[in-house]
Design a protein around this motif. Structure first.
Motif, short mmCIF file in Angstrom:
data_model
loop_
_atom_site.label_atom_id
_atom_site.label_comp_id
_atom_site.label_asym_id
_atom_site.label_seq_id
_atom_site.Cartn_x
_atom_site.Cartn_y
_atom_site.Cartn_z
N MET A 1 0.85 -1.19 0.00
CA MET A 1 0.00 0.00 0.00
C MET A 1 0.88 1.23 0.00
N TYR A 2 0.51 2.20 -0.81
CA TYR A 2 1.29 3.44 -0.89
C TYR A 2 1.06 4.28 0.34
N ASN A 3 2.14 4.84 0.86
CA ASN A 3 2.09 5.71 2.03
C ASN A 3 2.53 7.09 1.61
N ALA A 4 1.74 8.08 1.96
CA ALA A 4 2.03 9.46 1.56
C ALA A 4 3.31 9.99 2.18
N SER A 5 3.80 9.32 3.23
CA SER A 5 5.04 9.77 3.85
C SER A 5 6.26 9.40 3.04
N ALA A 6 6.07 8.62 1.96
CA ALA A 6 7.20 8.15 1.15
C ALA A 6 7.66 9.23 0.18
N ARG A 7 8.04 10.35 0.71
CA ARG A 7 8.60 11.42 -0.09
C ARG A 7 9.67 12.12 0.75
N PRO A 8 10.65 12.76 0.11
CA PRO A 8 11.75 13.36 0.86
C PRO A 8 11.27 14.36 1.90
N MET A 9 11.96 14.38 3.05
CA MET A 9 11.57 15.23 4.17
C MET A 9 12.75 16.10 4.61
N GLY A 10 12.44 17.32 5.05
CA GLY A 10 13.44 18.19 5.64
C GLY A 10 13.59 17.93 7.12
N ILE A 11 14.42 18.75 7.79
CA ILE A 11 14.68 18.55 9.21
C ILE A 11 13.41 18.65 10.03
N ALA B 1 6.72 -0.84 8.99
CA ALA B 1 5.30 -1.17 8.83
C ALA B 1 4.48 0.08 8.60
N ASN B 2 4.80 1.15 9.32
CA ASN B 2 4.08 2.41 9.12
C ASN B 2 4.37 3.00 7.76
N PHE B 3 5.61 2.89 7.30
CA PHE B 3 6.01 3.45 6.01
C PHE B 3 5.24 2.78 4.87
N TYR B 4 5.11 1.47 4.94
CA TYR B 4 4.42 0.73 3.89
C TYR B 4 2.91 0.64 4.10
N GLY B 5 2.40 1.24 5.16
CA GLY B 5 0.98 1.19 5.42
C GLY B 5 0.50 -0.18 5.87
N GLU B 6 1.41 -0.97 6.47
CA GLU B 6 1.06 -2.31 6.92
C GLU B 6 0.54 -2.26 8.35
N GLU B 7 -0.01 -3.37 8.79
CA GLU B 7 -0.45 -3.46 10.17
C GLU B 7 0.76 -3.47 11.10
N THR B 8 0.70 -2.67 12.14
CA THR B 8 1.83 -2.56 13.06
C THR B 8 2.00 -3.85 13.84
N PRO B 9 3.19 -4.45 13.83
CA PRO B 9 3.42 -5.68 14.61
C PRO B 9 3.24 -5.42 16.10
N GLY B 10 2.85 -6.46 16.80
CA GLY B 10 2.70 -6.35 18.24
C GLY B 10 4.04 -6.34 18.95
N LEU B 11 3.98 -6.19 20.26
CA LEU B 11 5.20 -6.10 21.07
C LEU B 11 6.05 -7.35 20.91
N LEU C 1 13.11 4.21 -2.86
CA LEU C 1 12.19 3.41 -2.06
C LEU C 1 10.80 4.03 -2.08
N GLY C 2 9.81 3.22 -2.35
CA GLY C 2 8.43 3.70 -2.43
C GLY C 2 8.02 4.15 -3.81
N LEU C 3 8.97 4.17 -4.76
CA LEU C 3 8.66 4.64 -6.11
C LEU C 3 7.69 3.69 -6.80
N GLN C 4 7.95 2.39 -6.65
CA GLN C 4 7.07 1.42 -7.30
C GLN C 4 5.67 1.48 -6.71
N SER C 5 5.60 1.67 -5.39
CA SER C 5 4.27 1.80 -4.76
C SER C 5 3.55 3.04 -5.27
N LEU C 6 4.30 4.13 -5.46
CA LEU C 6 3.71 5.35 -5.98
C LEU C 6 3.18 5.13 -7.40
N ILE C 7 3.97 4.41 -8.23
CA ILE C 7 3.53 4.14 -9.60
C ILE C 7 2.28 3.28 -9.59
#
Length: 343
Positions: A1-11, A124-134, A315-321
């Motif tokens: 799943m595409y995640n909107a956070s998959a783009r370059p970020m500043g400080i 998991a958050n980056f790819y929009g996956e379910e967060t693993p448990g502890l 990273l994330g380019l294929q998901s974006l496409i």
């Protein structure tokens, strides 16, 4: 799943994203840090709480009584005087246990494992996956325990060798300057201008050494997420390529993060010491606060790792496409087999 956070970020966005993840996954992150670091801090304080109380108790007492800076830090202050109990055999034995047993466990075991857990959570958050448990996060991190410990040991050796080499170079500079100063003094005097020049010279040398060490440390430090994800067995060389053209942005991020967290922890620990003293309970409470915010040290590091991969590895380019241009099968578009064969 595409995640909107998959783009370059500043400080600012790196730190903001890190604090968002901290708030969102506070419970899981806190339990990970408590499980890994709780026993370590407990053993550390059981070994050294008496010595810690002896060395800092007078300072806290003077602070409570409104002592002046001269009373606290003057040459006759008890805070700066050595406590005789710190030189007995019991203290030396405790110090050896701390240095030879607990510190290697912390550096080679606890820190890599905790960072690896954060890596899997952020992934998991980056790819929009379910967060693993502890339990899943701890299992994933410890499944790579030996590669993590080995690569961290190698990284530590490299940085120690680099630091040792810089120390030798600094000693050579000091020696040359001292010999030159002695010669100038014997010939024509060593005036105030020369002293000022010497101070400026050593400040520049010190800052240059600091930035040089920080440069190589940051450039090589992104090995651990690669090892945690099973993509590399060491990853130091890949870290060098990943962090190219990003040193100043990463350096600025770590400076801002350090100022924020150190200021917060310093104020909290000072308040605890001023109100509760320096006993074992107060020291454990200070460590508990440190554990609660410890994941904030790791999250910007891991978030910036994925940001670097977006910038330099696509990273994330294929998901974006896939998200932007869905294929025909995803939209259930009818395809004429005869026309397909003609093509």
């Amino acid at each position: 799943m595409y995640n909107a956070s998959a783009r370059p970020m500043g400080i600012g966005r790196l730190l903001d994203r890190s604090f968002q993840l901290y708030r969102k996954h506070f419970v899981v992150l806190t339990f990970i840090m408590l499980i890994l670091y709780g026993p370590y801090y407990l053993l550390q304080h059981l070994l050294t709480f008496q010595e810690t109380a002896a060395t800092s108790g007078s300072f806290i007492e003077q602070l409570r009584n409104g002592g002046s800076l001269q009373d606290m830090f003057g040459p006759n202050s008890s805070f700066l005087q050595s406590d005789p109990t710190l030189h007995d055999k019991g203290y030396i034995g405790k110090l050896l246990i701390l240095v030879l047993v607990l510190t290697p466990i912390l550096i080679l075991g606890l820190m890599p494992a905790s960072i690896a857990s954060v890596v899997h959570l952020v992934k998991a958050n980056f790819y929009g996956e379910e967060t693993p448990g502890l339990g899943q996060l701890l299992k994933k991190s410890f499944s790579r325990f030996w590669p993590l410990a080995g690569s961290t040991f190698l990284f530590g050796l490299i940085m120690f060798g680099f630091y040792f080499g810089m120390a030798i170079i600094a000693i050579i500079f000091v020696f040359i300057f001292a010999v030159g100063g002695s010669f100038s003094s014997s010939v024509g005097g060593f005036g105030g201008g020369a002293v000022a020049f010497g101070i400026v010279f050593f400040v520049i040398i010190g800052l240059g050494a600091l930035f040089t060490f920080a440069y190589f440390m940051i450039r090589w430090s992104y090995y651990l997420p690669y090892v945690a994800l099973g993509e590399e067995s060491i990853g130091i060389g890949r870290s060098w390529g990943l962090s190219r053209k990003s040193f100043w942005r990463l350096f600025g991020m770590y400076v801002v993060l350090t100022l924020i967290l150190y200021l917060f922890l310093a104020v909290v620990q000072l308040v605890i010491a001023a109100t509760l003293g320096v006993g074992l309970g107060a020291q454990l409470l200070q460590s508990l606060i440190s554990i609660l915010v410890m994941s904030l040290w790791f999250l910007p590091y891991v978030v910036s790792f994925f940001d670097l991969r977006v910038r330099n590895e696509g990273l994330g380019l294929q998901s974006l496409i896939d998200h932007t241009i869905p294929d025909a099968s995803a939209n259930d578009l009818p395809i004429d087999l005869d026309k397909k064969n003609e093509l």
